[in-house]
Motif scaffolding. Sequence first.
Motif, PDB file in Angstrom:
ATOM      1  N   UNK A  24       0.990  -0.953   0.001  1.00 48.05           N
ATOM      2  CA  UNK A  24       0.082   0.169   0.054  1.00 48.05           C
ATOM      3  C   UNK A  24       1.108   1.241  -0.233  1.00 48.05           C
ATOM      4  N   UNK A  25       0.753   2.250  -0.411  1.00 52.58           N
ATOM      5  CA  UNK A  25       1.587   3.322  -1.031  1.00 52.58           C
ATOM      6  C   UNK A  25       0.266   4.342  -2.035  1.00 52.58           C
ATOM      7  N   UNK A  26       1.016   5.155  -0.229  1.00 51.36           N
ATOM      8  CA  UNK A  26      -0.207   6.800  -0.773  1.00 51.36           C
ATOM      9  C   UNK A  26       0.876   8.008  -1.704  1.00 51.36           C
ATOM     10  N   UNK A  27       0.457   8.779  -2.089  1.00 48.07           N
ATOM     11  CA  UNK A  27       1.350   9.645  -2.602  1.00 48.07           C
ATOM     12  C   UNK A  27       0.524  10.817  -2.429  1.00 48.07           C
ATOM     13  N   UNK A  28       1.718  11.556  -2.114  1.00 48.11           N
ATOM     14  CA  UNK A  28       1.300  12.412  -1.159  1.00 48.11           C
ATOM     15  C   UNK A  28       1.969  14.430  -1.532  1.00 48.11           C
ATOM     16  N   UNK A  29       2.253  15.330  -1.029  1.00 48.66           N
ATOM     17  CA  UNK A  29       2.718  16.333  -1.588  1.00 48.66           C
ATOM     18  C   UNK A  29       3.053  17.039  -0.871  1.00 48.66           C
ATOM     19  N   UNK A  30       1.742  17.683  -0.027  1.00 47.17           N
ATOM     20  CA  UNK A  30       1.285  18.913   0.912  1.00 47.17           C
ATOM     21  C   UNK A  30       0.590  20.285   0.499  1.00 47.17           C
ATOM     22  N   UNK A  31       1.603  20.607  -0.964  1.00 50.82           N
ATOM     23  CA  UNK A  31       0.533  21.252  -2.368  1.00 50.82           C
ATOM     24  C   UNK A  31       0.018  21.158  -3.188  1.00 50.82           C
ATOM     25  N   UNK A  32      -0.533  21.824  -4.306  1.00 54.22           N
ATOM     26  CA  UNK A  32      -1.582  21.910  -5.147  1.00 54.22           C
ATOM     27  C   UNK A  32      -0.896  21.495  -6.551  1.00 54.22           C
ATOM     28  N   UNK A  33      -1.239  20.939  -7.308  1.00 58.55           N
ATOM     29  CA  UNK A  33      -0.882  20.897  -8.749  1.00 58.55           C
ATOM     30  C   UNK A  33       0.605  20.577  -8.796  1.00 58.55           C
ATOM     31  N   UNK A  34       1.735  19.434  -7.295  1.00 59.62           N
ATOM     32  CA  UNK A  34       2.982  19.072  -7.744  1.00 59.62           C
ATOM     33  C   UNK A  34       3.238  18.044  -8.353  1.00 59.62           C
ATOM     34  N   UNK A  35       1.715  16.966  -9.247  1.00 57.46           N
ATOM     35  CA  UNK A  35       1.836  16.007  -9.688  1.00 57.46           C
ATOM     36  C   UNK A  35       1.843  14.584  -8.676  1.00 57.46           C
ATOM     37  N   UNK A 140      -3.657  10.720  -2.848  1.00 56.03           N
ATOM     38  CA  UNK A 140      -4.466  12.160  -2.003  1.00 56.03           C
ATOM     39  C   UNK A 140      -4.699  12.987  -2.846  1.00 56.03           C
ATOM     40  N   UNK A 141      -5.312  14.150  -2.207  1.00 55.08           N
ATOM     41  CA  UNK A 141      -5.711  15.820  -2.651  1.00 55.08           C
ATOM     42  C   UNK A 141      -4.387  16.206  -2.081  1.00 55.08           C
TER      43      UNK A 141
END
Length: 284
Positions: A24-35, A140-141
Amino acid sequence: MIKASSSDQASGLRNMSLANKTKVIAVTGGKGGVGKTSVSLNTAIALAQIGQKVLVLDADLGLANCDVMLGLRVEKNLSHVISGEAELDDILVEGPYGIKIVPATSGTVDMVDLSPTQHAGLIRAFSEMRTPVDIFIVDTAAGISDMVLSFSRASQELLVVVCDEPTSITDAYALIKILNRDHGVNRFKVVANMVRSMKEGQDLYKKLSLVTDRFLDVTLELTAIIPFDDNLRKAVRRQRAIVDAFPRSPSSVAFKTLAAKINNWPTPTNATGNLEFFLEQLVN
Ligand SMILES: Nc1ncnc2c1ncn2[C@@H]1O[C@H](COP(=O)(O)OP(=O)(O)OP(=O)(O)O)[C@@H](O)[C@H]1O
Ligand SMILES: [Mg+2]
């Protein structure tokens, strides 16, 4: 198929042999539009190209979500599963190379704000899912909502997508800090996206790890460097994934390298990384 009543859903989940092996892998980043969505989908498709059965959970309610990006028709989403109107297998949408997508819930259902009955319904839905899954990717959003945090902490591996902009670095730092301080997460895998050179990717990683090393007790790893690629935008405009539409383009090559790496990550052997653990964490 496992039948679990709402009262014995936990034991039902423990019996899931397939799910126990799911990464199970979540893809996140905090900021919008980073890819995040680009990374989720292209990595999913690249994994499918090497024979993995991949399920993508679209937990992003934004405009450019998974089905839109791939031009897929969605009729029902997770909210219909939670309400008992549909089974999980029935709402799955098939994408390129047979990847399966769980469409985002409508804005009215917040995964972290479910009633006990809805929790039970969600767990039962996953425990009864007949579709086999080797790798489960959660897109994720943007932002650091409770929903993003609960998906992130529940996953076995966490990809943090950053690009070389001050706000991306500060938002990624804020996300890492909250996940570490409030949720005990201490391992993060960084994906440097939209960079103009390998060096820019490495420098970007250094900028982020400089602040995390200084203020937090976490381990960061530079897992992928994805170049800025005009073909990726072209593919998005055509509602295609770049690994499918332009397989030899620089970012496609990078996504395939990332997929090969993920494929080599160990399969979870205990309750700290599988689908069962993910769901229990998510709804507790
Ligand atoms: N490596 C890249 N090269 C060029 N363009 C890119 C790259 N990665 C993403 N993009 C572009 O950046 C935009 C945002 O990408 P994407 O939708 O994947 O980000 P996101 O983090 O999921 O956004 P959101 O926070 O809105 O969900 C898209 O138009 C996409 O085409
Ligand atoms: Mg997105």
